[in-house]
Write an enzyme that holds these catalytic residues in place. Structure first.
Site, PDB file in Angstrom:
ATOM      1  CD  GLU A   1       1.781  -1.907   2.833  1.00  0.00           C
ATOM      2  OE1 GLU A   1       2.703  -1.310   2.474  1.00  0.00           O
ATOM      3  OE2 GLU A   1       0.764  -2.377   2.173  1.00  0.00           O
TER       4      GLU A   1
ATOM      5  CD  GLU B   1      -4.114   3.932   2.342  1.00  0.00           C
ATOM      6  OE1 GLU B   1      -3.765   4.211   1.021  1.00  0.00           O
ATOM      7  OE2 GLU B   1      -3.324   3.359   2.906  1.00  0.00           O
TER       8      GLU B   1
ATOM      9  CG  HIS C   1       0.522   2.435   4.843  1.00  0.00           C
ATOM     10  ND1 HIS C   1       0.410   1.095   4.814  1.00  0.00           N
ATOM     11  CD2 HIS C   1       0.067   3.179   3.747  1.00  0.00           C
ATOM     12  CE1 HIS C   1      -0.113   0.854   3.689  1.00  0.00           C
ATOM     13  NE2 HIS C   1      -0.212   1.787   2.929  1.00  0.00           N
TER      14      HIS C   1
ATOM     15  CG  ASN D   1       2.889   4.328   0.267  1.00  0.00           C
ATOM     16  OD1 ASN D   1       4.094   4.264   0.280  1.00  0.00           O
ATOM     17  ND2 ASN D   1       2.111   3.221   0.814  1.00  0.00           N
TER      18      ASN D   1
ATOM     19  CB  SER E   1      -7.574  -1.842  -5.044  1.00  0.00           C
ATOM     20  OG  SER E   1      -6.577  -3.042  -4.360  1.00  0.00           O
TER      21      SER E   1
ATOM     22  CE  LYS F   1       1.757  -0.110  -0.578  1.00  0.00           C
ATOM     23  NZ  LYS F   1       0.798  -0.997  -0.533  1.00  0.00           N
TER      24      LYS F   1
ATOM     25  N   GLY G   1      -0.852   3.116  -3.946  1.00  0.00           N
ATOM     26  CA  GLY G   1       0.230   2.252  -3.813  1.00  0.00           C
ATOM     27  C   GLY G   1       0.815   1.736  -5.085  1.00  0.00           C
ATOM     28  N   GLY G   2       0.389   0.500  -5.542  1.00  0.00           N
ATOM     29  CA  GLY G   2       0.859  -0.283  -6.742  1.00  0.00           C
ATOM     30  C   GLY G   2       0.638   0.630  -8.104  1.00  0.00           C
TER      31      GLY G   2
ATOM     32  N   GLY H   1      -3.683  -3.407  -2.130  1.00  0.00           N
ATOM     33  CA  GLY H   1      -2.991  -4.192  -2.884  1.00  0.00           C
ATOM     34  C   GLY H   1      -3.584  -5.580  -3.220  1.00  0.00           C
TER      35      GLY H   1
HETATM   36  C1  PEP Z   1      -1.424   2.001   0.143  1.00  0.00           C
HETATM   37  O1  PEP Z   1      -0.338   1.092   0.358  1.00  0.00           O
HETATM   38  O2  PEP Z   1      -1.511   2.868   0.376  1.00  0.00           O
HETATM   39  C2  PEP Z   1      -2.279   1.606  -1.047  1.00  0.00           C
HETATM   40  C3  PEP Z   1      -3.385   2.139  -1.272  1.00  0.00           C
HETATM   41  O3  PEP Z   1      -1.913   0.362  -1.940  1.00  0.00           O
HETATM   42  P1  PEP Z   1      -2.464  -0.182  -3.190  1.00  0.00           P
HETATM   43  O4  PEP Z   1      -2.999   1.230  -4.089  1.00  0.00           O
HETATM   44  O5  PEP Z   1      -1.642  -0.838  -3.904  1.00  0.00           O
HETATM   45  O6  PEP Z   1      -3.667  -0.741  -2.968  1.00  0.00           O
END
Ligand code: PEP
Length: 248
Positions: free
Chosen positions: A96, A164, A94, A9, A210, A11, A231-232, A170
């Site tokens: 966010e 999640e 999600h 993802n 993460s 973002k 994500g990241g 993050g």
């Molecule tokens: C996400 O936003 O779905 C996510 C899991 O982010 P991160 O891996 O950066 O924690």
């Protein structure tokens, strides 16, 4: 046997120059991989990426969609538009989006229905806030989110659940493998009870929060974890490939 899915993802990250990262990823993902691979870039890049990823094993997805097919909804994007750009998946619910845009369970349900109407697979996210975990409400929150946001007509093909924990997104923090397994086992049971064992036992349940190359193998080995939502670490081809390698 459930084939795992590793989904990235992006973002609100990525410009036209990001095609170099996708080209690099394309070189690293082979079609005989033991997992499916998905990238969900910002909507502005789906079309460009779909040209690059044509005839590769890497699928594309959107990050959210409006419940309606079209109309007067300035700034929004429909599931049909995402599908029309070459995507096969869309993320719904999600955290966010839940927090920034008030997309709560009822809306998430209609977005998931919209995904199916357009022929997309939905990745429906659930997860508790840190206060809810500390108050021992995690399973209650997950149960409420799933009960209120899964529409009629869910199958193991059109729906994927992503657990999640919001406090892990993050932050570099992750639950223990035992805690991940406890939630995933609970979700599996809930899906089987509510959708029947044939559907419930075959639906993919991803873990997100993460996930990095260094912890992916351990997290992906937890009970009822069928892949990751990343994500990241999905922004860099090398890191994302390092997570996909957990399934080698
Ligand atoms: C996400 O936003 O779905 C996510 C899991 O982010 P991160 O891996 O950066 O924690």
């Amino acid at each position: 046997m459930i084939k795992p899915l590793v989904a990235g993802n992006w973002k609100m990250n990525g410009l036209s120059s990001s095609v170099s990262e996708i080209n690099a990823l394309k070189e690293k993902v082979s079609s005989n991989s033991n997992c499916d691979v998905l990238i969900c870039p910002p909507a502005t890049l789906i079309m460009a990426f779909s040209h690059i990823l044509k005839e590769t094993p890497i699928a594309l997805g959107g990050q959210t969609c409006h419940p309606a097919e079209k109309g007067a909804h300035t700034g929004d994007i429909s599931a049909e538009m995402i599908q029309n750009c070459g995507a096969e998946y869309v993320i719904t619910g999600h955290s966010e989006r839940r927090m920034d845009h008030g997309e709560l369970d009822k809306i998430v349900k209609s977005q998931t229905e919209a995904a199916w109407r357009a022929g997309l697979k939905a990745i429906l996210c659930v997860g508790e806030l840190i206060g809810e975990r500390k108050a021992d409400l995690t399973l209650k929150v997950i149960e409420r989110q799933l009960k209120n946001s899964i529409p009629e007509g869910a199958t193991a093909e059109n729906l994927i659940i992503a657990y999640e924990p919001v406090w892990a997104i993050g932050t570099g923090l992750t639950p223990t493998v035992e805690d991940v397994a406890a939630v995933h086992n609970f979700i599996r049971q809930l899906l089987s009870d509510n959708l029947g064992s044939e559907i419930g036992n075959n639906m993919r349940i991803l873990y997100g929060g993460s996930v990095k190359p260094g912890n992916a193998k351990e997290l992906m080995a937890a009970s009822n974890v069928n892949g990751a939502l990343v994500g990241g670490a999905s922004l860099k081809a090398e890191d994302f490939a390092g997570i996909i390698a957990a399934y080698e």
